[in-house]
Design a protein around this motif. Sequence first.
Motif, PDB file in Angstrom:
ATOM      1  N   MET A 207      13.107  12.471  -2.135  1.00 14.52           N
ATOM      2  CA  MET A 207      14.509  12.551  -2.555  1.00 14.52           C
ATOM      3  C   MET A 207      14.663  12.198  -4.028  1.00 14.52           C
ATOM      4  O   MET A 207      15.411  12.855  -4.756  1.00 14.52           O
ATOM      5  CB  MET A 207      15.366  11.617  -1.692  1.00 14.52           C
ATOM      6  N   MET A 208      13.946  11.177  -4.492  1.00 16.98           N
ATOM      7  CA  MET A 208      14.023  10.799  -5.901  1.00 16.98           C
ATOM      8  C   MET A 208      13.445  11.886  -6.796  1.00 16.98           C
ATOM      9  O   MET A 208      13.967  12.156  -7.877  1.00 16.98           O
ATOM     10  CB  MET A 208      13.291   9.476  -6.135  1.00 16.98           C
ATOM     11  N   GLY A 209      12.351  12.503  -6.359  1.00 14.51           N
ATOM     12  CA  GLY A 209      11.730  13.553  -7.149  1.00 14.51           C
ATOM     13  C   GLY A 209      12.601  14.790  -7.260  1.00 14.51           C
ATOM     14  O   GLY A 209      12.666  15.435  -8.309  1.00 14.51           O
ATOM     15  N   ARG A 210      13.276  15.137  -6.179  1.00 17.42           N
ATOM     16  CA  ARG A 210      14.168  16.307  -6.210  1.00 17.42           C
ATOM     17  C   ARG A 210      15.323  16.094  -7.181  1.00 17.42           C
ATOM     18  O   ARG A 210      15.770  17.027  -7.834  1.00 17.42           O
ATOM     19  CB  ARG A 210      14.735  16.566  -4.819  1.00 17.42           C
ATOM     20  N   GLN A 211      15.810  14.867  -7.275  1.00 15.65           N
ATOM     21  CA  GLN A 211      16.942  14.574  -8.164  1.00 15.65           C
ATOM     22  C   GLN A 211      16.495  14.137  -9.554  1.00 15.65           C
ATOM     23  O   GLN A 211      17.323  13.768 -10.377  1.00 15.65           O
ATOM     24  CB  GLN A 211      17.815  13.492  -7.543  1.00 15.65           C
ATOM     25  N   LYS A 212      15.182  14.145  -9.782  1.00 10.88           N
ATOM     26  CA  LYS A 212      14.597  13.769 -11.076  1.00 10.88           C
ATOM     27  C   LYS A 212      15.003  12.349 -11.486  1.00 10.88           C
ATOM     28  O   LYS A 212      15.269  12.074 -12.655  1.00 10.88           O
ATOM     29  CB  LYS A 212      14.989  14.759 -12.169  1.00 10.88           C
ATOM     30  N   LYS A 213      15.054  11.452 -10.517  1.00 16.59           N
ATOM     31  CA  LYS A 213      15.373  10.049 -10.792  1.00 16.59           C
ATOM     32  C   LYS A 213      14.175   9.376 -11.415  1.00 16.59           C
ATOM     33  O   LYS A 213      13.040   9.580 -11.008  1.00 16.59           O
ATOM     34  CB  LYS A 213      15.749   9.307  -9.502  1.00 16.59           C
ATOM     35  N   GLU A 214      14.439   8.545 -12.390  1.00 14.96           N
ATOM     36  CA  GLU A 214      13.374   7.795 -13.050  1.00 14.96           C
ATOM     37  C   GLU A 214      12.983   6.602 -12.186  1.00 14.96           C
ATOM     38  O   GLU A 214      13.804   6.023 -11.500  1.00 14.96           O
ATOM     39  CB  GLU A 214      13.820   7.324 -14.428  1.00 14.96           C
ATOM     40  N   LEU A 215      11.726   6.241 -12.271  1.00 11.59           N
ATOM     41  CA  LEU A 215      11.185   5.113 -11.535  1.00 11.59           C
ATOM     42  C   LEU A 215      10.353   4.297 -12.509  1.00 11.59           C
ATOM     43  O   LEU A 215       9.529   4.857 -13.231  1.00 11.59           O
ATOM     44  CB  LEU A 215      10.315   5.633 -10.382  1.00 11.59           C
ATOM     45  N   ARG A 216      10.588   3.023 -12.540  1.00  8.85           N
ATOM     46  CA  ARG A 216       9.795   2.163 -13.415  1.00  8.85           C
ATOM     47  C   ARG A 216       8.459   1.906 -12.730  1.00  8.85           C
ATOM     48  O   ARG A 216       8.293   0.940 -12.004  1.00  8.85           O
ATOM     49  CB  ARG A 216      10.534   0.880 -13.694  1.00  8.85           C
TER      50      ARG A 216
ATOM     51  N   LEU B 237       0.804  -1.216   0.000  1.00  7.80           N
ATOM     52  CA  LEU B 237       0.000   0.000   0.000  1.00  7.80           C
ATOM     53  C   LEU B 237       0.840   1.271   0.000  1.00  7.80           C
ATOM     54  O   LEU B 237       0.332   2.352  -0.274  1.00  7.80           O
ATOM     55  CB  LEU B 237      -0.945  -0.016   1.203  1.00  7.80           C
ATOM     56  N   GLY B 238       2.127   1.157   0.296  1.00  8.18           N
ATOM     57  CA  GLY B 238       3.000   2.324   0.286  1.00  8.18           C
ATOM     58  C   GLY B 238       3.597   2.627  -1.079  1.00  8.18           C
ATOM     59  O   GLY B 238       3.971   3.769  -1.356  1.00  8.18           O
ATOM     60  N   ILE B 239       3.681   1.625  -1.941  1.00  8.87           N
ATOM     61  CA  ILE B 239       4.292   1.825  -3.260  1.00  8.87           C
ATOM     62  C   ILE B 239       3.495   2.805  -4.127  1.00  8.87           C
ATOM     63  O   ILE B 239       4.088   3.680  -4.762  1.00  8.87           O
ATOM     64  CB  ILE B 239       4.530   0.467  -3.952  1.00  8.87           C
ATOM     65  N   PRO B 240       2.150   2.739  -4.192  1.00  8.21           N
ATOM     66  CA  PRO B 240       1.436   3.768  -4.960  1.00  8.21           C
ATOM     67  C   PRO B 240       1.652   5.182  -4.416  1.00  8.21           C
ATOM     68  O   PRO B 240       1.707   6.146  -5.186  1.00  8.21           O
ATOM     69  CB  PRO B 240      -0.033   3.353  -4.845  1.00  8.21           C
ATOM     70  N   THR B 241       1.813   5.303  -3.114  1.00 10.50           N
ATOM     71  CA  THR B 241       2.105   6.605  -2.523  1.00 10.50           C
ATOM     72  C   THR B 241       3.491   7.070  -2.943  1.00 10.50           C
ATOM     73  O   THR B 241       3.693   8.253  -3.223  1.00 10.50           O
ATOM     74  CB  THR B 241       2.004   6.521  -0.990  1.00 10.50           C
ATOM     75  N   LEU B 242       4.436   6.155  -2.994  1.00 10.24           N
ATOM     76  CA  LEU B 242       5.790   6.469  -3.471  1.00 10.24           C
ATOM     77  C   LEU B 242       5.745   7.028  -4.882  1.00 10.24           C
ATOM     78  O   LEU B 242       6.372   8.052  -5.174  1.00 10.24           O
ATOM     79  CB  LEU B 242       6.670   5.214  -3.417  1.00 10.24           C
ATOM     80  N   ILE B 243       4.992   6.396  -5.747  1.00  7.84           N
ATOM     81  CA  ILE B 243       4.911   6.831  -7.146  1.00  7.84           C
ATOM     82  C   ILE B 243       4.272   8.217  -7.246  1.00  7.84           C
ATOM     83  O   ILE B 243       4.790   9.105  -7.937  1.00  7.84           O
ATOM     84  CB  ILE B 243       4.128   5.793  -7.972  1.00  7.84           C
ATOM     85  N   THR B 244       3.174   8.420  -6.536  1.00  2.88           N
ATOM     86  CA  THR B 244       2.485   9.712  -6.582  1.00  2.88           C
ATOM     87  C   THR B 244       3.341  10.829  -6.004  1.00  2.88           C
ATOM     88  O   THR B 244       3.454  11.913  -6.579  1.00  2.88           O
ATOM     89  CB  THR B 244       1.156   9.626  -5.817  1.00  2.88           C
ATOM     90  N   LEU B 245       3.967  10.562  -4.873  1.00  5.08           N
ATOM     91  CA  LEU B 245       4.768  11.590  -4.206  1.00  5.08           C
ATOM     92  C   LEU B 245       6.038  11.911  -4.995  1.00  5.08           C
ATOM     93  O   LEU B 245       6.476  13.061  -5.010  1.00  5.08           O
ATOM     94  CB  LEU B 245       5.110  11.127  -2.790  1.00  5.08           C
ATOM     95  N   ARG B 246       6.615  10.937  -5.680  1.00  4.65           N
ATOM     96  CA  ARG B 246       7.790  11.221  -6.501  1.00  4.65           C
ATOM     97  C   ARG B 246       7.427  12.146  -7.661  1.00  4.65           C
ATOM     98  O   ARG B 246       8.163  13.079  -7.982  1.00  4.65           O
ATOM     99  CB  ARG B 246       8.406   9.932  -7.050  1.00  4.65           C
ATOM    100  N   ASP B 247       6.272  11.904  -8.270  1.00  3.51           N
ATOM    101  CA  ASP B 247       5.829  12.791  -9.350  1.00  3.51           C
ATOM    102  C   ASP B 247       5.571  14.202  -8.842  1.00  3.51           C
ATOM    103  O   ASP B 247       5.900  15.177  -9.517  1.00  3.51           O
ATOM    104  CB  ASP B 247       4.568  12.236 -10.013  1.00  3.51           C
TER     105      ASP B 247
END
Length: 190
Positions: free
Chosen positions: A157-166, A16-26
């Motif tokens: 942190m990933m969003g700030r560095q513009k890291k790609e996420l599959r 349940l945390g992974i969809p939050t990770l995706i949304t928050l990174r965007d």
Amino acid sequence: MIPVSIFEYIILALALGIPTLITLRDCATKNPIRLTRGLGVSLLLAAEHTLILLLGILLGNMLRFDIPDYDSLVFLGLIVVVAIRMFFPAFRKKDRERVSYDIAQWGTVALLGIATGVNLLFVGLSLGFRETMEHALWRASIPSFLIVFLLGYLAIMMGRQKKELRERRWQLIAVLFLLVFAIKGAVDNF
């Protein structure tokens, strides 16, 4: 009924945390924020998600039939509905741009926590048909809080560095974790 183990709650919190990770990174990619503010955002989201999960468990306890066969079917059905809800966004077209929100404003973060917690409410409702609130209170809330907090901060942190996420891969892993949790829970109760 066999109670849910702490390991199962960790798997559930990851799912349940992974969809939050995706949304928050965007959100953090489009609207970068300072890392100290990111700690607060992650803390608020984790607290909201934990409270929503516990609210769902409480509601499930009130709606429970107290007939183990029916309660197990309701548990399995609600988890499968959430898994289907999580499955379809994984196959969205790549050319569509994801919606991002301004996480620099606390009101937006609070509403984002509620919006991303809808699946948690359904999962909590299904858990309420399987577990009592007394047994699930700490075993559900601690893994949920810690994992959502860590995944949220990682997303910022990933969003700030513009890291790609599959995203598709991670979304499918989350669905797989959720289905494993549901099948194991249903098999234990039959």
